[in-house]
Design an enzyme around this catalytic site. Sequence first.
Site, PDB file in Angstrom:
ATOM      1  CG  ASP A 159       9.346   5.259   6.678  1.00  0.00           C
ATOM      2  OD1 ASP A 159       8.711   5.068   5.637  1.00  0.00           O
ATOM      3  OD2 ASP A 159       8.813   5.318   7.801  1.00  0.00           O
ATOM      4  CG  HIS A 187       5.192   4.953   8.850  1.00  0.00           C
ATOM      5  ND1 HIS A 187       6.183   4.568   7.974  1.00  0.00           N
ATOM      6  CD2 HIS A 187       4.161   4.124   8.600  1.00  0.00           C
ATOM      7  CE1 HIS A 187       5.757   3.554   7.234  1.00  0.00           C
ATOM      8  NE2 HIS A 187       4.523   3.267   7.586  1.00  0.00           N
TER       9      HIS A 187
HETATM   10  P1  NDP Z   1      -1.468  -5.596   7.458  1.00  0.00           P
HETATM   11  O1  NDP Z   1      -1.025  -6.644   8.389  1.00  0.00           O
HETATM   12  O2  NDP Z   1      -0.956  -5.586   6.067  1.00  0.00           O
HETATM   13  O3  NDP Z   1      -1.172  -4.146   8.055  1.00  0.00           O
HETATM   14  C1  NDP Z   1      -1.503  -3.835   9.392  1.00  0.00           C
HETATM   15  C2  NDP Z   1      -1.254  -2.384   9.652  1.00  0.00           C
HETATM   16  O4  NDP Z   1       0.106  -2.062   9.481  1.00  0.00           O
HETATM   17  C3  NDP Z   1      -2.030  -1.438   8.737  1.00  0.00           C
HETATM   18  O5  NDP Z   1      -2.550  -0.387   9.542  1.00  0.00           O
HETATM   19  C4  NDP Z   1      -0.970  -0.939   7.803  1.00  0.00           C
HETATM   20  O6  NDP Z   1      -1.247   0.367   7.333  1.00  0.00           O
HETATM   21  C5  NDP Z   1       0.191  -0.862   8.734  1.00  0.00           C
HETATM   22  N1  NDP Z   1       1.477  -0.609   8.142  1.00  0.00           N
HETATM   23  C6  NDP Z   1       2.422   0.186   8.672  1.00  0.00           C
HETATM   24  N2  NDP Z   1       3.479   0.256   7.909  1.00  0.00           N
HETATM   25  C7  NDP Z   1       3.239  -0.497   6.849  1.00  0.00           C
HETATM   26  C8  NDP Z   1       3.970  -0.797   5.697  1.00  0.00           C
HETATM   27  N3  NDP Z   1       5.123  -0.281   5.453  1.00  0.00           N
HETATM   28  N4  NDP Z   1       3.449  -1.621   4.798  1.00  0.00           N
HETATM   29  C9  NDP Z   1       2.244  -2.137   5.000  1.00  0.00           C
HETATM   30  N5  NDP Z   1       1.496  -1.875   6.079  1.00  0.00           N
HETATM   31  C10 NDP Z   1       1.983  -1.058   6.985  1.00  0.00           C
HETATM   32  O7  NDP Z   1      -3.046  -5.516   7.408  1.00  0.00           O
HETATM   33  P2  NDP Z   1      -4.130  -6.655   7.303  1.00  0.00           P
HETATM   34  O8  NDP Z   1      -5.364  -5.946   6.901  1.00  0.00           O
HETATM   35  O9  NDP Z   1      -3.630  -7.837   6.559  1.00  0.00           O
HETATM   36  O10 NDP Z   1      -4.273  -7.126   8.796  1.00  0.00           O
HETATM   37  C11 NDP Z   1      -4.717  -6.312   9.808  1.00  0.00           C
HETATM   38  C12 NDP Z   1      -5.361  -7.199  10.847  1.00  0.00           C
HETATM   39  O11 NDP Z   1      -5.608  -6.401  11.968  1.00  0.00           O
HETATM   40  C13 NDP Z   1      -6.683  -7.797  10.418  1.00  0.00           C
HETATM   41  O12 NDP Z   1      -6.604  -9.187  10.623  1.00  0.00           O
HETATM   42  C14 NDP Z   1      -7.686  -7.152  11.363  1.00  0.00           C
HETATM   43  O13 NDP Z   1      -8.716  -8.065  11.755  1.00  0.00           O
HETATM   44  C15 NDP Z   1      -6.801  -6.823  12.518  1.00  0.00           C
HETATM   45  N6  NDP Z   1      -7.250  -5.834  13.470  1.00  0.00           N
HETATM   46  C16 NDP Z   1      -7.019  -6.174  14.765  1.00  0.00           C
HETATM   47  C17 NDP Z   1      -7.361  -5.362  15.773  1.00  0.00           C
HETATM   48  C18 NDP Z   1      -7.118  -5.848  17.141  1.00  0.00           C
HETATM   49  O14 NDP Z   1      -6.241  -6.690  17.342  1.00  0.00           O
HETATM   50  N7  NDP Z   1      -7.838  -5.361  18.122  1.00  0.00           N
HETATM   51  C19 NDP Z   1      -7.964  -4.054  15.530  1.00  0.00           C
HETATM   52  C20 NDP Z   1      -8.122  -3.749  14.126  1.00  0.00           C
HETATM   53  C21 NDP Z   1      -7.771  -4.610  13.145  1.00  0.00           C
HETATM   54  P3  NDP Z   1      -2.051   0.688   5.988  1.00  0.00           P
HETATM   55  O15 NDP Z   1      -3.494   0.378   6.273  1.00  0.00           O
HETATM   56  O16 NDP Z   1      -1.786   2.139   5.799  1.00  0.00           O
HETATM   57  O17 NDP Z   1      -1.464  -0.197   4.937  1.00  0.00           O
END
Ligand code: NDP
Length: 326
Positions: A159, A187
Amino acid sequence: AKSPIRVAVTGAAGQIAYSLLFRIANGDLLGKDQPIILQLLEITPALQAVTGVVMEIDDCAFPLLAGVVITDDPEVAFKDAEIAILVGARPRSKGMERADLLSANAAIFKVQGAALNKVASRDVKVLVVGNPANTNAYIAMKSAPDLPAENFTAMLRLDHNRALSQLAAKAGVPVASLEKLAVWGNHSPTMYPDYRATTTDGASVKAKINDETWNRETFLPTVGKRGAAIIEARGLSSAASAANAAIDHVRDWVLGTDGGWVSMGVPSDGDHGVPEGIIFGVPVTCAGGKYTRVKGIEMDDFSKERLKITLDELIGERDGVAELLK
Ligand code: NDP
């Protein structure tokens, strides 16, 4: 030569991690003389995808990369970690209520906070990126009673950077000339980018722009809804810019800002009427591996109103997860 620092990253198979990991391994996070070990956490079904990402990381032959760990066990991922960047979070799926999203994430961050508490370096610096980032950071902090609360932070830097870029364009000045921007609160689209104190080469940006209507009707909504605008244009959420902001946040925290202001979500000390412990975006300066809040910023009526909106949202989130923290 320096000994390697362990950097844990969760959500390692995700979009943001796909930009983030390569930059960390390249030395953008901790400096070009600091070897690092990446400790990557994913949920079990995504482990194979992480293996693929690591094959690409291997193929970069990064000179600073001293090792990579891939795991679905937070106690392995966070073992002796000095830095933990928590990107993985449960995305909102169709039909999911906000309360369901909060509690799904609360469960994840409770486990991760407890694991950090058990196995991470006692000085671990934690940055939460996964949304709702401030409240996820709050849950992790509350679940890690043996670690310093101030080491749990949430990312407001995207931001902050978005606001800097909009201001530089409007004022017609280089982004590097801007100082003293503050982004307050959650955020989320309620955060408050505040350029009342911002200067360009020492001169007031507010005076230079001299357009309060632009502030309220263009600037604030543009920064607030930037994430949605990128999804609209790109068909995917922002990832490279989020990774860049995560790098900026941690690098500045570790290496310092030389007096410059940056915005970080940090546990409140009660300033501006924000209840203690709530993770709230504030302007800070960083030196010697610590951040210090910029104090003495006066709030005008409009700023007070904006602070209240974002604070009310955070209080609602905190109350929404209270039961889970018992
Ligand atoms: P991203 O890598 O695109 O995003 C991850 C997180 O960052 C989301 O919560 C997203 O929020 C957030 N975020 C914060 N700021 C921003 C921003 N400015 N723009 C975009 N995102 C932002 O998500 P993916 O779905 O590609 O990947 C997430 C991964 O996490 C998956 O591979 C999943 O399996 C994994 N995961 C791992 C866990 C663990 O390690 N234990 C637990 C849960 C999930 P928003 O959803 O609001 O976009």
